[in-house]
Design a protein around this motif. Sequence first.
Motif, PDB file in Angstrom:
ATOM      1  N   UNK A  83       1.113  -1.070   0.193  1.00 48.59           N
ATOM      2  CA  UNK A  83       0.342   0.056  -0.083  1.00 48.59           C
ATOM      3  C   UNK A  83       0.453   1.322   0.092  1.00 48.59           C
ATOM      4  N   UNK A  84       0.368   2.979  -0.389  1.00 46.85           N
ATOM      5  CA  UNK A  84       0.842   3.334  -0.846  1.00 46.85           C
ATOM      6  C   UNK A  84      -0.545   4.576   0.065  1.00 46.85           C
ATOM      7  N   UNK A  85       0.041   4.973   1.214  1.00 46.19           N
ATOM      8  CA  UNK A  85      -1.154   5.509   2.321  1.00 46.19           C
ATOM      9  C   UNK A  85      -0.952   6.951   2.103  1.00 46.19           C
ATOM     10  N   UNK A  86      -2.238   8.008   2.603  1.00 48.73           N
ATOM     11  CA  UNK A  86      -2.273   8.835   3.448  1.00 48.73           C
ATOM     12  C   UNK A  86      -3.333   8.678   4.415  1.00 48.73           C
ATOM     13  N   UNK A  87      -3.175   9.807   5.363  1.00 49.07           N
ATOM     14  CA  UNK A  87      -4.600  10.085   5.727  1.00 49.07           C
ATOM     15  C   UNK A  87      -4.197  11.836   7.095  1.00 49.07           C
ATOM     16  N   UNK A  88      -5.764  12.304   7.130  1.00 50.42           N
ATOM     17  CA  UNK A  88      -5.353  13.612   7.146  1.00 50.42           C
ATOM     18  C   UNK A  88      -6.988  14.101   7.717  1.00 50.42           C
ATOM     19  N   UNK A  89      -6.495  15.667   8.494  1.00 49.31           N
ATOM     20  CA  UNK A  89      -7.649  15.943   9.030  1.00 49.31           C
ATOM     21  C   UNK A  89      -8.541  16.037   7.678  1.00 49.31           C
ATOM     22  N   UNK A  90      -9.818  16.013   6.890  1.00 47.00           N
ATOM     23  CA  UNK A  90     -11.161  16.773   6.218  1.00 47.00           C
ATOM     24  C   UNK A  90     -10.881  18.630   5.842  1.00 47.00           C
ATOM     25  N   UNK A  91     -10.885  18.526   6.739  1.00 50.32           N
ATOM     26  CA  UNK A  91     -11.092  20.100   7.495  1.00 50.32           C
ATOM     27  C   UNK A  91      -9.249  21.372   6.331  1.00 50.32           C
ATOM     28  N   UNK A  92      -9.179  19.975   5.855  1.00 48.47           N
ATOM     29  CA  UNK A  92      -7.182  20.580   5.532  1.00 48.47           C
ATOM     30  C   UNK A  92      -7.118  20.440   4.379  1.00 48.47           C
ATOM     31  N   UNK A  93      -6.146  20.292   3.250  1.00 47.52           N
ATOM     32  CA  UNK A  93      -5.785  19.854   2.182  1.00 47.52           C
ATOM     33  C   UNK A  93      -4.753  18.550   2.845  1.00 47.52           C
ATOM     34  N   UNK A  94      -4.885  17.433   1.855  1.00 48.43           N
ATOM     35  CA  UNK A  94      -4.554  16.555   1.542  1.00 48.43           C
ATOM     36  C   UNK A  94      -2.361  16.730   1.667  1.00 48.43           C
TER      37      UNK A  94
END
Length: 310
Positions: free
Chosen positions: A225-236
């Motif tokens: 896997x390549x993955x990202x995770x981040x708060x929805x209220x900011x750009x990834x």
Amino acid sequence: MGFVAVAIILCFSYASCYANLVRSEDAHVNPEMNGMTRRPTGLFFSRRHKVRTDEDDSRASHVAMYHTPRGSYFGSRAKIGIWGSPNQGRFQESGASILVTSNELEDLNALEAGFHVYPDLYNDNNVHFFTHWTKDTDRSTGCYNLKCGGFVPAEGAELTPGQAVAPASTYDGDDHYISISLHTDPNSGDWVLFRDDLEKPLFLGHFPKELCPKLNGGAPRMAWTGFVSYPKNEPSPAMGSGHFPLEGERKAAYIKNIKLFDSKARAHDPYMEDLLPVLDRPDCYHLSIVDFVVKDRVYFYYGGPSGCIG
């Protein structure tokens, strides 16, 4: 202090749709899967356990990956390119991993090892080696690294969970990687973790077989896997190198030399036609076709720039 169980929706069943680091010296390009994606249809795959974030518990998670069909798998080896993300936000995560998982929505068992940038976990923007596990879809068990009982590091191991690794690869410059393997031990049944790019395999530690009983005697699925995770209220954040797979060697992130293990811990190439793609945000990140060359065997490129919304 807020807590969040960060989750990724993976699609392991689909409706039909556009479906000391080492320097590498290879040079070849792999075309992207133009117009091909897979849509998640119901398996909730939780990747993370209660990591402290900001007070907003709403997070987005996206993947560019390949996985096996349902079966009985005893582990994998892969060569993972190391890419930094120096401008990544504090509550953002970006990385790549080998993943071992069961099938079900409830009480999912999963083991994972790889490399990521996660400033909130380490208080820096360095690339870190990590492990993660859960046996109940992260509801009450599991953690990163050594933050709870689970992964048992080898005595005197030169690479331990949570350790920073350097240098990272540079765009159109030096290509740095680490090869790791996670597979069952034929004698103990434990899931053992090795570093495999040095002169001889380096034993890093093990996940006891009792930790995830649904993975005993062969795991139902393997994934890369390549993955990202981040708060929805900011750009990834960026995924991989921050560039699309079409740019190829020394510019795009990769997972190469993918192997599967049998029950006797013997490694072999997977059948490429059996590897299934998952790309849940093709408007933000891309995934190459899986391909084969003599030097890198089975491999693919993945990733894309920062700025994805939602």
